[in-house]
Write a protein that holds these residues in place. Structure first.
Motif, short mmCIF file in Angstrom:
data_model
loop_
_atom_site.label_atom_id
_atom_site.label_comp_id
_atom_site.label_asym_id
_atom_site.label_seq_id
_atom_site.Cartn_x
_atom_site.Cartn_y
_atom_site.Cartn_z
N LYS A 86 -3.80 -3.38 5.74
CA LYS A 86 -3.38 -2.02 5.44
C LYS A 86 -2.02 -1.71 6.04
CE LYS A 86 -7.93 -0.21 4.67
NZ LYS A 86 -8.90 0.82 4.91
N MET A 87 -1.76 -2.26 7.22
CA MET A 87 -0.48 -1.98 7.86
C MET A 87 -0.05 -3.13 8.75
SD MET A 87 -1.54 0.72 10.83
CE MET A 87 -0.29 0.31 11.99
N TYR A 96 3.09 0.21 5.64
CA TYR A 96 1.77 0.36 5.02
C TYR A 96 1.81 -0.25 3.63
CZ TYR A 96 0.90 3.94 8.59
OH TYR A 96 0.74 4.62 9.78
N LEU A 116 -3.70 6.84 5.22
CA LEU A 116 -2.95 5.94 6.10
C LEU A 116 -3.47 6.03 7.53
CD1 LEU A 116 0.72 6.59 4.90
CD2 LEU A 116 -0.85 4.81 4.14
#
Length: 195
Positions: A86-87, A96, A116
């Motif tokens: 995801k990041m 991200y 996020l």
């Protein structure tokens, strides 16, 4: 007795052996008995000359232990799904990956930002990343919305976003108003760059 193979024999019907005619010389031997599905059995024997100069011995029944087969178990279907990161941190920049977040079709950028990690979206359109306010929202590094992030949040579809970067950027106003030698990096404004 030194475990070198001297002779091999195959059993007749019902597991009978007749080895006395085939042993070449008397002496001490190790007999190894093998059969599919059973552990090997061993017996120490001493073959001697017998009547009519035949070498052999009688040692009765040999007990062999059956190999216990483990019961086969068929597992139910297993589904393995890969997930994207995801990041990631690249230096001072948080990146991200928009594809890693599942959103319904028709969702806009605001819904993506709410998902996020570390991000918080206020009702007025203010964005906070890890508790720090985002000063400007950029699209591909350019400020298209003149400081009003709500326009982009409400009108930019999430499927058009590939990456979202969060970093600190030098503002033109800071260049004029302050001495660049004394300016610390954490004093620079935080920006969210949608690409």
């Amino acid at each position: 007795m030194d475990s070198t193979v001297v002779e091999t024999f195959s059993a007749k019907r019902f597991g009978w052996w007749q080895v006395y005619r085939d042993i070449k010389a008397p002496g001490k031997y190790i007999m190894k008995f093998e059969h599919d599905g059973y552990y090997p059995a061993y017996k120490n024997v001493d073959f001697k000359y017998t009547k009519y100069r035949h070498t052999g011995d009688s040692f009765g029944e040999i007990l062999m232990h059956k190999i216990r087969m483990k019961k086969e178990v068929t597992l139910k279907e297993v589904v393995v799904t890969a997930t994207k990161l995801k990041m990631v941190m690249r230096g001072d920049t948080i990146v991200y990956d928009a594809d890693a977040f599942q959103l319904s079709s028709g969702s806009m950028l605001d819904k993506l930002i709410r998902l996020l990690p570390g991000a918080q979206l206020e009702p007025g359109g203010e964005i906070y990343i890890n508790g720090q306010k985002v000063e400007s929202l950029l699209v591909n590094g350019e400020n298209f919305f003149n400081g009003d992030p709500k326009v982009a949040l409400d009108n930019l579809p999430h499927y058009m976003v590939d990456k979202i970067k969060v970093y600190r950027k030098m503002d033109e106003r800071l260049m004029v108003a302050s001495d660049l030698r004394t300016l610390r990096k954490d004093q620079l404004p935080l920006v969210l760059d949608v690409g």
